[in-house]
Write a protein that holds these residues in place. Sequence first.
Motif, PDB file in Angstrom:
ATOM      1  N   LEU A   1      37.920  59.917  38.462  1.00 17.38           N
ATOM      2  CA  LEU A   1      39.041  59.000  38.290  1.00 17.38           C
ATOM      3  C   LEU A   1      39.714  58.730  39.640  1.00 17.38           C
ATOM      4  O   LEU A   1      40.035  57.579  39.964  1.00 17.38           O
ATOM      5  N   ALA A   2      39.903  59.780  40.433  1.00 16.56           N
ATOM      6  CA  ALA A   2      40.512  59.626  41.759  1.00 16.56           C
ATOM      7  C   ALA A   2      39.652  58.736  42.652  1.00 16.56           C
ATOM      8  O   ALA A   2      40.169  57.900  43.397  1.00 16.56           O
ATOM      9  N   ILE A   3      38.344  58.898  42.558  1.00 15.64           N
ATOM     10  CA  ILE A   3      37.436  58.063  43.352  1.00 15.64           C
ATOM     11  C   ILE A   3      37.586  56.597  42.945  1.00 15.64           C
ATOM     12  O   ILE A   3      37.665  55.712  43.797  1.00 15.64           O
ATOM     13  N   LEU A   4      37.655  56.339  41.651  1.00 10.96           N
ATOM     14  CA  LEU A   4      37.816  54.962  41.180  1.00 10.96           C
ATOM     15  C   LEU A   4      39.159  54.377  41.613  1.00 10.96           C
ATOM     16  O   LEU A   4      39.233  53.229  42.052  1.00 10.96           O
ATOM     17  N   VAL A   5      40.212  55.159  41.528  1.00 17.37           N
ATOM     18  CA  VAL A   5      41.541  54.677  41.912  1.00 17.37           C
ATOM     19  C   VAL A   5      41.562  54.306  43.393  1.00 17.37           C
ATOM     20  O   VAL A   5      42.232  53.357  43.797  1.00 17.37           O
ATOM     21  N   ASP A   6      40.795  55.037  44.221  1.00 18.00           N
ATOM     22  CA  ASP A   6      40.764  54.787  45.663  1.00 18.00           C
ATOM     23  C   ASP A   6      39.694  53.788  46.084  1.00 18.00           C
ATOM     24  O   ASP A   6      39.614  53.431  47.254  1.00 18.00           O
ATOM     25  N   ALA A   7      38.858  53.346  45.156  1.00 20.38           N
ATOM     26  CA  ALA A   7      37.710  52.496  45.495  1.00 20.38           C
ATOM     27  C   ALA A   7      38.146  51.159  46.079  1.00 20.38           C
ATOM     28  O   ALA A   7      39.162  50.585  45.691  1.00 20.38           O
ATOM     29  N   ARG A   8      37.320  50.676  47.001  1.00 14.95           N
ATOM     30  CA  ARG A   8      37.485  49.348  47.588  1.00 14.95           C
ATOM     31  C   ARG A   8      36.140  48.638  47.481  1.00 14.95           C
ATOM     32  O   ARG A   8      35.104  49.241  47.682  1.00 14.95           O
ATOM     33  N   CYS A   9      36.195  47.365  47.214  1.00 17.52           N
ATOM     34  CA  CYS A   9      34.971  46.570  47.144  1.00 17.52           C
ATOM     35  C   CYS A   9      34.529  46.230  48.566  1.00 17.52           C
ATOM     36  O   CYS A   9      35.311  45.698  49.344  1.00 17.52           O
ATOM     37  N   VAL A  10      33.288  46.567  48.886  1.00 20.84           N
ATOM     38  CA  VAL A  10      32.766  46.256  50.218  1.00 20.84           C
ATOM     39  C   VAL A  10      31.649  45.220  50.153  1.00 20.84           C
ATOM     40  O   VAL A  10      31.233  44.698  51.181  1.00 20.84           O
ATOM     41  N   ALA A  11      31.158  44.945  48.951  1.00 20.07           N
ATOM     42  CA  ALA A  11      30.108  43.928  48.788  1.00 20.07           C
ATOM     43  C   ALA A  11      30.108  43.486  47.330  1.00 20.07           C
ATOM     44  O   ALA A  11      30.555  44.214  46.446  1.00 20.07           O
ATOM     45  N   GLY A  12      29.628  42.305  47.088  1.00 22.02           N
ATOM     46  CA  GLY A  12      29.522  41.827  45.715  1.00 22.02           C
ATOM     47  C   GLY A  12      30.822  41.229  45.209  1.00 22.02           C
ATOM     48  O   GLY A  12      31.707  40.849  45.970  1.00 22.02           O
ATOM     49  N   ASN A  13      30.926  41.188  43.908  1.00 24.53           N
ATOM     50  CA  ASN A  13      32.049  40.555  43.233  1.00 24.53           C
ATOM     51  C   ASN A  13      33.226  41.528  43.109  1.00 24.53           C
ATOM     52  O   ASN A  13      33.218  42.421  42.267  1.00 24.53           O
ATOM     53  N   GLY A  14      34.237  41.331  43.932  1.00 20.69           N
ATOM     54  CA  GLY A  14      35.417  42.191  43.931  1.00 20.69           C
ATOM     55  C   GLY A  14      36.218  42.131  42.645  1.00 20.69           C
ATOM     56  O   GLY A  14      36.976  43.055  42.329  1.00 20.69           O
ATOM     57  N   GLU A  15      36.057  41.066  41.893  1.00 21.94           N
ATOM     58  CA  GLU A  15      36.774  40.935  40.617  1.00 21.94           C
ATOM     59  C   GLU A  15      36.331  41.995  39.619  1.00 21.94           C
ATOM     60  O   GLU A  15      37.108  42.395  38.754  1.00 21.94           O
ATOM     61  N   LEU A  16      35.092  42.444  39.725  1.00 20.06           N
ATOM     62  CA  LEU A  16      34.599  43.473  38.810  1.00 20.06           C
ATOM     63  C   LEU A  16      35.372  44.781  38.997  1.00 20.06           C
ATOM     64  O   LEU A  16      35.756  45.427  38.020  1.00 20.06           O
ATOM     65  N   LEU A  17      35.607  45.161  40.247  1.00 16.38           N
ATOM     66  CA  LEU A  17      36.392  46.362  40.521  1.00 16.38           C
ATOM     67  C   LEU A  17      37.827  46.167  40.052  1.00 16.38           C
ATOM     68  O   LEU A  17      38.431  47.076  39.469  1.00 16.38           O
ATOM     69  N   LYS A  18      38.368  44.993  40.283  1.00 18.54           N
ATOM     70  CA  LYS A  18      39.739  44.704  39.835  1.00 18.54           C
ATOM     71  C   LYS A  18      39.837  44.819  38.315  1.00 18.54           C
ATOM     72  O   LYS A  18      40.795  45.395  37.787  1.00 18.54           O
ATOM     73  N   ASP A  19      38.839  44.300  37.608  1.00 17.35           N
ATOM     74  CA  ASP A  19      38.815  44.408  36.142  1.00 17.35           C
ATOM     75  C   ASP A  19      38.738  45.870  35.695  1.00 17.35           C
ATOM     76  O   ASP A  19      39.428  46.271  34.759  1.00 17.35           O
TER      77      ASP A  19
END
Length: 183
Positions: free
Chosen positions: A18-36
Amino acid sequence: KAIDEWIDKPESDAMMKLAILVDARCVAGNGELLKDLRNYLFNKISDHPTALAIFAQAVERFEIPLGWLGGFGNDQIDLKKGGSFILMHGIRALALEQKIEATSTFERIKKLNEIGLIDQKFATELIESFDVILTFILQSKLLQIAEERIPDNRVDIRNLSKLERDMLKDALKVVRELKKFIT
């Protein structure tokens, strides 16, 4: 599905993910997926205060290396466990609770101040303390490398001037204050 499992069964491995996901940043691809994903997490965690409490509880895992009288317990202290981790994870937990999308500790502190969860004085103290702690960790690692030792997160207090020890004590007092706030 994974987020649901992590929150429904908040064990230590799940909280780390969960901590990894909370800190994740999009570095390639569709950043909207991470935002969702992050929005889904924010909404899910709101309905599970126990999972959020267990997530925040990680700040209790490590002791701050200051005695009750304000002195250091040892000549060598682990500033990652007893300082930077507590500060970073405590701020991460507050950001998760408040649905703050920023991933930088500094930015999270600023946002927590903007929404009124922490006041300007405490926000400034947190930022300055984080900077001091990270600086001492870096200086210590550079010294260890220069001495051809394997670098770690321990700082030898004997290598610090009185002014530096005082700065570090003040920074750790702020971390202690944050830890109480999180608790």
